[in-house]
Design a protein around this motif. Structure first.
Motif, PDB file in Angstrom:
ATOM      1  N   ASP A  62       0.827  -1.214   0.000  1.00 49.39           N
ATOM      2  CA  ASP A  62       0.000   0.000   0.000  1.00 49.39           C
ATOM      3  C   ASP A  62       0.856   1.257   0.000  1.00 49.39           C
ATOM      4  OD1 ASP A  62      -2.262  -1.512  -0.037  1.00 49.39           O
ATOM      5  OD2 ASP A  62      -2.696  -1.327   2.118  1.00 49.39           O
ATOM      6  N   ALA A  63       1.942   1.252   0.774  1.00 49.22           N
ATOM      7  CA  ALA A  63       2.808   2.429   0.831  1.00 49.22           C
ATOM      8  C   ALA A  63       3.503   2.659  -0.497  1.00 49.22           C
ATOM      9  CB  ALA A  63       3.842   2.253   1.944  1.00 49.22           C
ATOM     10  N   VAL A  64       3.760   1.590  -1.222  1.00 52.50           N
ATOM     11  CA  VAL A  64       4.366   1.707  -2.557  1.00 52.50           C
ATOM     12  C   VAL A  64       3.375   2.382  -3.497  1.00 52.50           C
ATOM     13  CG1 VAL A  64       5.398   0.446  -4.485  1.00 52.50           C
ATOM     14  CG2 VAL A  64       5.744  -0.369  -2.142  1.00 52.50           C
ATOM     15  N   VAL A 123       2.013   4.846 -10.593  1.00 52.85           N
ATOM     16  CA  VAL A 123       0.835   4.567 -11.406  1.00 52.85           C
ATOM     17  C   VAL A 123       0.281   3.181 -11.105  1.00 52.85           C
ATOM     18  CG1 VAL A 123      -0.010   4.262 -13.778  1.00 52.85           C
ATOM     19  CG2 VAL A 123       1.599   6.130 -13.239  1.00 52.85           C
ATOM     20  N   ALA A 124       1.175   2.215 -10.911  1.00 52.18           N
ATOM     21  CA  ALA A 124       0.709   0.848 -10.647  1.00 52.18           C
ATOM     22  C   ALA A 124       1.837   0.022 -10.048  1.00 52.18           C
ATOM     23  CB  ALA A 124       0.212   0.192 -11.933  1.00 52.18           C
ATOM     24  N   VAL A 184       7.190  -1.804  -9.809  1.00 49.90           N
ATOM     25  CA  VAL A 184       6.457  -0.560  -9.603  1.00 49.90           C
ATOM     26  C   VAL A 184       6.713   0.344 -10.796  1.00 49.90           C
ATOM     27  CG1 VAL A 184       8.357   0.364  -8.197  1.00 49.90           C
ATOM     28  CG2 VAL A 184       6.121   1.464  -8.111  1.00 49.90           C
ATOM     29  N   VAL A 185       5.655   0.966 -11.320  1.00 51.93           N
ATOM     30  CA  VAL A 185       5.789   1.905 -12.430  1.00 51.93           C
ATOM     31  C   VAL A 185       5.321   3.278 -11.973  1.00 51.93           C
ATOM     32  CG1 VAL A 185       5.672   0.238 -14.311  1.00 51.93           C
ATOM     33  CG2 VAL A 185       3.567   1.134 -13.365  1.00 51.93           C
ATOM     34  N   ALA A 203       9.787   1.754  -4.623  1.00 56.30           N
ATOM     35  CA  ALA A 203      10.083   0.321  -4.457  1.00 56.30           C
ATOM     36  C   ALA A 203      10.603   0.010  -3.066  1.00 56.30           C
ATOM     37  CB  ALA A 203      11.084  -0.129  -5.515  1.00 56.30           C
ATOM     38  N   ARG A 204      11.229   0.980  -2.421  1.00 58.86           N
ATOM     39  CA  ARG A 204      11.814   0.765  -1.101  1.00 58.86           C
ATOM     40  C   ARG A 204      10.803   0.914   0.041  1.00 58.86           C
ATOM     41  NH1 ARG A 204      15.348   1.243  -4.675  1.00 58.86           N
ATOM     42  NH2 ARG A 204      17.576   0.819  -4.419  1.00 58.86           N
TER      43      ARG A 204
END
Length: 776
Positions: free
Chosen positions: A67-69, A76-77, A115-116, A127-128
């Protein structure tokens, strides 16, 4: 008797091959105008991807909160294994290599989600932010531990000839020991990158940095659940590959394509250097246990070696790497009774892969280490023991795997190098220096190489090409090889220009593209110019024959006497500019383009018996290195290096000499400074230029003498040339053994220093301490 006319003499003198021409992109490289994947203008709406990586070497993922990502700026996704439309696999041979972890991680750095975001930085930062809960499992990190646990990614392999045990028991002398040789990061200047662009009718274009566009096409097609004809992969050039972009580019291509498919927008995935080194596989490190029987003269009677590599968590190309290591254990030496074993240790580390030499250097260094031991035990010069054990011409000329050596020039080549390098005189000078220098010690070594050329999987030894001649007489070439700075495009360009009698500026080569030449092999195993040069020559020759037939139709004469040179066609006393004849041929509806194909003949291999004829021919070489070692600090310096390499009848001596120089320094880095180190938690700690030491300009010898051995390939290779990509990487064995020689002098050459590779300053000091302890 027919005497050649003026045209015949000029034709014989004219050539576009065998010349030291500059790299076809040299000016673009220098000016910063060469286009790499990241330089391609981005389409409107392009997204940028990053990978979320595992922090554990071996564990089950029990929970993953992203969720945090998703809430991070610009995101975007986020995609996981469940979002992959097709097959979650990017393994080149065995399907044991997931694109994204589906619940179990097997090394620190394994991708678990994509992750985009709107920018590269936003994607990496997001990503982190993942929160991942793990159930940790026991981890195996070294080849020694893998062997102890019988943990392998493939069944171990074994090659036997003669009766090793009986020969060993009867040998007057024996030597036993162990050796560890570390791996190596490819460290290409351009990192892994892929740019995926959705196309109409379920298509996907992937622009990427890869040595194997066809494999990327297959991997992407499987990941997306579409046919191969829906996927187009293109690579104009790479900023280095060295094997690291043969199979390892698949993960990045697949991840970018999956994100592009799911989002419906172009997606670029460019790896940060740290992520690149954490995720991708490297050269396999090897652990060896050996025992050898030999005579009082130093001739080897029986040899046994048990090699275990750090394969990593999946098979990747570890099987073929181990096979090549087995087939190169002999190097330049006839071994009558052998027992050669190799195993690919399954470890919880990056899945190791191809690297320049592809297991050949790891196989050959073991026998060189053994010969070094034998020589010191007998109090003789190691070079003399090497000469004594060389393959012969008409006898002692069959390899352990059954291939007869018909092109052996190692005795002549090393004799020439011995003279040109003044080896004997320098050996005496080194001894005199060491006798009066208590702290600084010099070492000298001459080591040879024999390297088999071909893929050791027979069906990969094929290539295709297209040659187009346009109405203005200009020529466009496309072939299945990929340019990574090694000069394949320059050599293929020369071959086509030569075949059509044109200067090089009349020919241009375009990007490697799966929609132009299909089902290509990787540009690897030193076969790039051999295979693709032959295929392009075949295509150009068909066009030349059509033009010759048409010229005879216009001007009379015999097609066999039509000459193509100096940008003209010479036929029956007429000289016609190439563009003029091409224009006439076009109007007469003569086909001015052609496809070409080549398959290397006479190859066969039985993987069960490990016997056959796996190589088209052998390349040979030798080098002499002189070093000085500081026995107090372990620091060392390469003072002079002399290298002599057999490139056959070189297509381009300038490029070939550059390749030898580069391979020498890269191999020297592998054996001396480039240390891979994993901490107890399984994380690769040498994952950036700040912690991983590749050779610099200051590490190159001030006196560096590289020459090509005058030879002509006995096989019908392209213009009788020989490959020059991988074999020269074995030349800096001479550096490693020169260092060992210097260490040995501390104990009066009475003790074999236990030196592992890379021979870092720490390893050198350990070996010096062991020698000093042994002579007390």
């Amino acid at each position: 008797m027919n005497h050649p006319g003026a045209s015949d003499i000029k034709a014989m003198a004219w050539t576009a091959v065998g010349l030291g021409k500059p790299h076809e992109s040299a000016a673009l490289h220098v000016l910063g105008q060469a286009t790499y994947t990241d330089d391609i203008p981005e389409l409107r709406g392009t997204l940028h991807a990053a990978l979320g990586l595992s922090s554990k070497p071996h564990a089950n993922i029990t929970a993953m909160d992203l969720d945090a990502v998703r809430a991070a700026p610009g995101v975007v996704a986020v995609y996981t294994a469940q979002d992959i439309p097709g097959t979650n696999d990017c393994g080149p041979i065995i399907h044991d290599d997931p694109i994204l972890s589906a619940g179990k991680v097997e090394y620190v750095g394994q991708p678990i989600f994509i992750v985009v975001a709107d920018t590269h930085d936003n994607a990496r930062r997001a990503a982190r932010r993942a929160s991942v809960t793990y159930e940790e499992l026991p981890a195996i990190l070294t080849p020694q531990a893998a062997k102890a646990a019988q943990s392998y990614v493939l069944p171990p392999m074994r090659l036997q000839r003669g009766d090793y045990q009986a020969a060993f028991e009867q040998a007057p002398r024996t030597v036993k020991g162990t050796l560890y040789v570390g791996g190596q990061e490819q460290f290409y200047l351009e990192g892994q990158i892929a740019y995926a662009i959705p196309q109409e009718q379920n298509g996907m274009q992937v622009l990427c940095s890869t040595q194997h566009p066809s494999e990327m096409q297959h991997v992407v097609a499987h990941a997306l659940g579409v046919h191969s004809h829906n996927v187009q992969v293109e690579c104009r050039r790479m900023g280095g590959g060295f094997g690291g972009k043969e199979s390892q580019s698949a993960l990045w291509c697949a991840a970018a394509a999956i994100a592009a498919k799911k989002s419906g927008r172009p997606v670029k995935l460019r790896a940060d250097r740290d992520d690149d080194m954490l995720v991708t596989g490297k050269r396999h490190c090897f652990y060896y246990e050996y025992e050898v029987g030999y005579g009082d003269d130093g001739k080897i009677i029986a040899a046994k070696v048990d090699m275990v590599s750090r394969a990593g968590y999946s098979a990747d190309l570890s099987g073929p790497v181990a096979t090549r290591a087995v087939c190169h254990f002999d190097n330049t030496y006839y071994l009558s009774d052998v027992d050669i074993r190799a195993a690919c240790g399954k470890t919880n580390t990056q899945s190791n892969t191809a690297f320049r030499g592809f297991g050949g250097p790891q196989g050959a260094i073991a026998i060189e280490y053994i010969i070094d031991e034998i020589a010191r035990d007998l109090g003789q010069d190691a070079y003399d023991i090497r000469r004594l054990n060389f393959y012969g011409k008409d006898e002692r000329n069959v390899t352990p795997y059954g291939q007869v050596i018909v092109d052996n020039v190692i005795a002549e080549l090393t004799a020439e190098l011995e003279q040109s390098s003044e080896y004997r005189a320098r050996r005496e000078a080194v001894a005199a220096y060491n006798a009066t220098s208590p702290l600084l010690k010099k070492g000298l070594a001459l080591t040879p190489l024999k390297f088999g050329i071909a893929f050791n999987v027979t069906h990969l030894n094929q290539a295709g090409a297209l040659v187009h001649v346009y109405v203005d007489g200009s020529v466009l070439v496309n072939h299945g090889g990929t340019e990574m700075g090694q000069g394949i495009n320059t050599k293929v360009l020369q071959v086509v220009a030569h075949e059509l009698g044109l200067d090089m500026e009349h020919v241009r080569i375009t990007a490697t593209d799966t929609s132009k030449v299909a089902n290509t092999s990787a540009t690897a195993a030193s076969t790039g110019a051999d295979l693709n040069g032959k295929a392009a020559q075949d295509a150009a020759r068909q066009i030349r024959e059509r033009l010759a037939a048409y010229a005879v139709k216009l001007y009379g004469g015999d097609t066999a006497e039509v000459l193509f040179f100096d940008n003209k066609i010479h036929v029956n006393g007429h000289t016609v500019p190439f563009p003029e004849l091409v224009q006439k041929a076009y109007l007469a509806r003569v086909q001015l383009w052609s496809d070409g194909f080549y398959a290397t003949p006479h190859l066969h291999w039985d993987p069960k018996t490990m016997n056959g004829h796996p190589f088209s021919y052998y390349a040979y070489g030798a080098a002499v290195s002189e070093v000085v070692v500081d026995t107090l600090t372990g620091e060392w310096k390469l003072l002079r290096a002399d290298a002599l390499y057999d490139a056959g009848q070189s297509l381009n001596p300038a490029i070939d000499i550059g390749q030898v120089e580069g391979a020498f320094i890269q191999g020297m880095g592998w054996l001396t400074t480039e240390q891979l180190w994993w901490n107890e938690g399984g994380k690769l700690m040498t994952h950036a230029p700040s912690t991983y030491k590749i050779p610099g300009v200051s590490d190159c010898p001030e006196d560096f003498r590289v020459r090509l051995f005058e030879n002509r390939n006995v096989e019908d290779s392209i213009h009788r040339s020989k490959a020059v990509g991988e074999p020269p990487l074995l030349l800096p064995f001479s550096v490693f053994f020169a260092i060992r020689d210097a260490i040995s002098s501390v104990g009066g050459h009475k003790v074999n220093p236990p030196l592992n590779a890379p021979a870092t300053s720490e390893e050198i000091l350990k070996a010096i301490a062991a020698v000093e302890a042994a002579v007390k």
